[in-house]
Write an enzyme that holds these catalytic residues in place. Structure first.
Site, PDB file in Angstrom:
ATOM      1  N   HIS A 145      -7.405   1.117  10.357  1.00 15.19           N
ATOM      2  CA  HIS A 145      -7.596   1.779   9.063  1.00 15.19           C
ATOM      3  C   HIS A 145      -7.350   0.784   7.914  1.00 15.19           C
ATOM      4  CE1 HIS A 145      -7.177   5.419   6.317  1.00 15.19           C
ATOM      5  NE2 HIS A 145      -6.622   4.470   5.582  1.00 15.19           N
ATOM      6  N   GLU A 146      -6.247   0.052   7.994  1.00 17.40           N
ATOM      7  CA  GLU A 146      -5.922  -0.886   6.914  1.00 17.40           C
ATOM      8  C   GLU A 146      -6.945  -2.016   6.849  1.00 17.40           C
ATOM      9  OE1 GLU A 146      -4.057   0.114   4.706  1.00 17.40           O
ATOM     10  OE2 GLU A 146      -3.031   1.681   5.822  1.00 17.40           O
ATOM     11  N   HIS A 149     -10.027  -1.033   5.021  1.00 20.18           N
ATOM     12  CA  HIS A 149      -9.880  -1.198   3.572  1.00 20.18           C
ATOM     13  C   HIS A 149     -10.171  -2.645   3.199  1.00 20.18           C
ATOM     14  CE1 HIS A 149      -8.587   2.762   2.573  1.00 20.18           C
ATOM     15  NE2 HIS A 149      -7.409   2.708   3.154  1.00 20.18           N
ATOM     16  N   HIS A 155     -11.293   5.356   0.855  1.00 17.51           N
ATOM     17  CA  HIS A 155     -11.207   6.618   1.581  1.00 17.51           C
ATOM     18  C   HIS A 155     -12.462   7.446   1.276  1.00 17.51           C
ATOM     19  CE1 HIS A 155      -6.633   5.988   1.309  1.00 17.51           C
ATOM     20  NE2 HIS A 155      -7.052   5.645   2.509  1.00 17.51           N
TER      21      HIS A 155
HETATM   22 ZN   LIG Z   1      -6.155   4.229   3.679  1.00 18.48          ZN
END
Ligand SMILES: [Zn+2]
Length: 176
Positions: A145-146, A149, A155
Protein backbone atom coordinates in the site's frame (compact mmCIF):
# COMPACT_ATOMS: atom_id res chain seq x y z
CA UNK A 1 1.60 -6.49 21.91
CA UNK A 2 2.69 -4.47 24.93
CA UNK A 3 5.97 -6.36 25.16
CA UNK A 4 6.53 -5.87 21.46
CA UNK A 5 5.87 -2.16 21.69
CA UNK A 6 8.27 -1.62 24.55
CA UNK A 7 10.93 -3.70 22.79
CA UNK A 8 10.70 -1.31 19.88
CA UNK A 9 10.90 1.70 22.12
CA UNK A 10 14.09 0.51 23.74
CA UNK A 11 15.90 -0.85 20.70
CA UNK A 12 15.04 1.61 17.96
CA UNK A 13 15.99 5.26 17.90
CA UNK A 14 13.80 5.90 14.90
CA UNK A 15 10.47 7.09 16.32
CA UNK A 16 12.06 10.25 17.68
CA UNK A 17 14.20 10.55 14.59
CA UNK A 18 11.07 10.37 12.44
CA UNK A 19 9.53 13.19 14.40
CA UNK A 20 12.59 15.39 14.11
CA UNK A 21 13.01 14.54 10.42
CA UNK A 22 9.40 15.44 9.80
CA UNK A 23 9.68 18.64 11.80
CA UNK A 24 12.84 19.67 9.93
CA UNK A 25 11.13 19.45 6.59
CA UNK A 26 7.70 20.57 7.76
CA UNK A 27 6.23 17.31 6.65
CA UNK A 28 2.61 16.68 7.42
CA UNK A 29 0.61 13.51 7.26
CA UNK A 30 -2.74 13.73 5.49
CA UNK A 31 -5.44 11.07 5.01
CA UNK A 32 -3.79 8.92 7.66
CA UNK A 33 -0.63 7.89 5.82
CA UNK A 34 0.30 10.35 3.10
CA UNK A 35 3.38 12.49 3.66
CA UNK A 36 3.26 15.95 2.20
CA UNK A 37 5.71 18.82 2.46
CA UNK A 38 4.52 22.24 3.47
CA UNK A 39 5.73 23.73 0.19
CA UNK A 40 3.75 21.21 -1.79
CA UNK A 41 0.73 21.73 0.41
CA UNK A 42 0.66 25.48 -0.24
CA UNK A 43 1.13 24.81 -3.97
CA UNK A 44 -1.85 22.48 -3.84
CA UNK A 45 -3.94 25.12 -2.14
CA UNK A 46 -2.97 27.55 -4.88
CA UNK A 47 -3.79 24.97 -7.55
CA UNK A 48 -0.21 24.94 -8.88
CA UNK A 49 0.73 21.44 -7.93
CA UNK A 50 -1.48 19.44 -10.28
CA UNK A 51 0.27 20.38 -13.51
CA UNK A 52 3.75 20.21 -12.05
CA UNK A 53 3.22 16.88 -10.36
CA UNK A 54 1.54 15.24 -13.35
CA UNK A 55 4.80 15.38 -15.28
CA UNK A 56 7.34 14.87 -12.54
CA UNK A 57 6.02 12.37 -10.03
CA UNK A 58 6.62 9.31 -12.20
CA UNK A 59 9.76 7.23 -11.98
CA UNK A 60 11.86 7.39 -15.17
CA UNK A 61 11.70 4.07 -17.05
CA UNK A 62 9.51 2.74 -14.26
CA UNK A 63 12.57 2.05 -12.14
CA UNK A 64 11.86 2.68 -8.50
CA UNK A 65 14.98 2.79 -6.36
CA UNK A 66 14.75 2.18 -2.64
CA UNK A 67 17.07 1.65 0.28
CA UNK A 68 16.33 -0.14 3.53
CA UNK A 69 17.36 1.25 6.89
CA UNK A 70 19.95 -0.69 8.87
CA UNK A 71 17.36 -0.79 11.65
CA UNK A 72 15.66 -3.71 9.94
CA UNK A 73 16.87 -7.22 10.65
CA UNK A 74 17.92 -9.37 7.70
CA UNK A 75 14.63 -11.27 7.79
CA UNK A 76 12.62 -8.04 7.95
CA UNK A 77 14.56 -6.75 4.95
CA UNK A 78 13.86 -10.03 3.11
CA UNK A 79 10.19 -9.70 3.94
CA UNK A 80 10.04 -6.16 2.54
CA UNK A 81 11.86 -7.29 -0.61
CA UNK A 82 9.55 -10.24 -1.19
CA UNK A 83 6.50 -8.01 -0.66
CA UNK A 84 7.83 -5.73 -3.40
CA UNK A 85 8.49 -8.66 -5.72
CA UNK A 86 4.87 -9.65 -5.25
CA UNK A 87 3.70 -6.08 -5.89
CA UNK A 88 5.76 -6.11 -9.08
CA UNK A 89 3.75 -9.12 -10.27
CA UNK A 90 0.54 -7.15 -9.77
CA UNK A 91 1.66 -3.97 -11.48
CA UNK A 92 3.51 -5.67 -14.35
CA UNK A 93 6.88 -5.23 -15.98
CA UNK A 94 6.39 -1.47 -16.44
CA UNK A 95 7.61 -1.05 -12.88
CA UNK A 96 10.79 -2.43 -11.38
CA UNK A 97 11.85 -2.06 -7.79
CA UNK A 98 15.60 -1.91 -7.31
CA UNK A 99 17.27 -1.92 -3.93
CA UNK A 100 20.24 0.46 -3.69
CA UNK A 101 22.50 1.82 -0.98
CA UNK A 102 21.53 5.28 0.28
CA UNK A 103 22.77 7.86 -2.21
CA UNK A 104 23.43 5.33 -4.97
CA UNK A 105 20.55 6.74 -7.04
CA UNK A 106 19.67 10.43 -7.37
CA UNK A 107 16.02 9.91 -6.52
CA UNK A 108 15.19 7.02 -4.24
CA UNK A 109 12.89 5.92 -1.46
CA UNK A 110 14.54 5.70 1.92
CA UNK A 111 12.58 3.09 3.85
CA UNK A 112 12.97 3.47 7.59
CA UNK A 113 11.21 2.59 10.79
CA UNK A 114 9.52 5.86 11.66
CA UNK A 115 6.39 6.35 13.65
CA UNK A 116 3.61 4.57 11.79
CA UNK A 117 3.28 3.73 8.10
CA UNK A 118 3.41 6.55 5.57
CA UNK A 119 4.73 7.65 2.19
CA UNK A 120 4.84 10.56 -0.20
CA UNK A 121 2.72 10.27 -3.33
CA UNK A 122 4.95 9.74 -6.37
CA UNK A 123 8.60 10.47 -6.90
CA UNK A 124 10.05 13.45 -5.06
CA UNK A 125 13.45 14.97 -5.61
CA UNK A 126 16.41 13.28 -3.95
CA UNK A 127 15.84 10.84 -1.11
CA UNK A 128 12.24 10.55 0.01
CA UNK A 129 11.09 8.82 3.13
CA UNK A 130 8.74 5.92 3.40
CA UNK A 131 8.06 4.88 6.95
CA UNK A 132 7.39 1.26 7.84
CA UNK A 133 7.49 1.05 11.61
CA UNK A 134 8.89 -2.22 12.91
CA UNK A 135 6.30 -4.34 14.67
CA UNK A 136 3.49 -2.27 13.16
CA UNK A 137 3.78 -1.92 9.39
CA UNK A 138 5.75 -4.98 8.32
CA UNK A 139 2.80 -6.69 6.72
CA UNK A 140 2.63 -7.39 3.01
CA UNK A 141 -0.48 -5.38 2.26
CA UNK A 142 0.77 -2.36 4.22
CA UNK A 143 4.19 -2.43 2.55
CA UNK A 144 2.53 -2.71 -0.86
CA UNK A 145 0.00 0.00 0.00
CA UNK A 146 2.73 2.48 0.97
CA UNK A 147 4.78 1.69 -2.13
CA UNK A 148 1.67 2.23 -4.28
CA UNK A 149 1.62 5.76 -2.89
CA UNK A 150 5.30 6.13 -3.79
CA UNK A 151 4.41 5.01 -7.33
CA UNK A 152 1.98 7.93 -7.54
CA UNK A 153 -1.36 6.57 -6.39
CA UNK A 154 -3.70 8.46 -4.10
CA UNK A 155 -6.46 6.79 -2.17
CA UNK A 156 -9.40 5.96 -4.44
CA UNK A 157 -11.73 8.13 -2.43
CA UNK A 158 -9.53 11.17 -3.17
CA UNK A 159 -9.66 10.89 -6.96
CA UNK A 160 -10.64 14.09 -8.71
CA UNK A 161 -13.21 12.18 -10.80
CA UNK A 162 -14.68 10.39 -7.79
CA UNK A 163 -18.09 12.09 -8.09
CA UNK A 164 -18.56 10.76 -11.63
CA UNK A 165 -18.35 7.16 -10.48
CA UNK A 166 -20.25 7.31 -7.24
CA UNK A 167 -23.99 7.51 -6.76
CA UNK A 168 -25.13 8.41 -3.31
CA UNK A 169 -28.59 7.17 -2.37
CA UNK A 170 -29.50 9.96 -0.02
CA UNK A 171 -32.88 8.31 0.69
CA UNK A 172 -31.02 5.40 2.29
CA UNK A 173 -29.18 7.60 4.73
CA UNK A 174 -30.81 8.30 8.05
CA UNK A 175 -30.83 11.92 9.01
CA UNK A 176 -28.88 13.05 12.04
ZN1 LIG B 1 -2.63 5.08 2.08
Amino acid sequence: MQAQASAIATTATDPTMATSRQAEDNIKIIEGDIMISQTHQSQMLNGQAAAASAASIYWPNGTVYYSLSVDYTASEADYIESSLQELQLYVGSAVQFKRVSPGEAADYIEVYSGSGCSSFVGRQTGPQWLSLQRGVCLQKYIIQHEFMHALGFWHEQSRADRDHSVVIWWSNIDSG
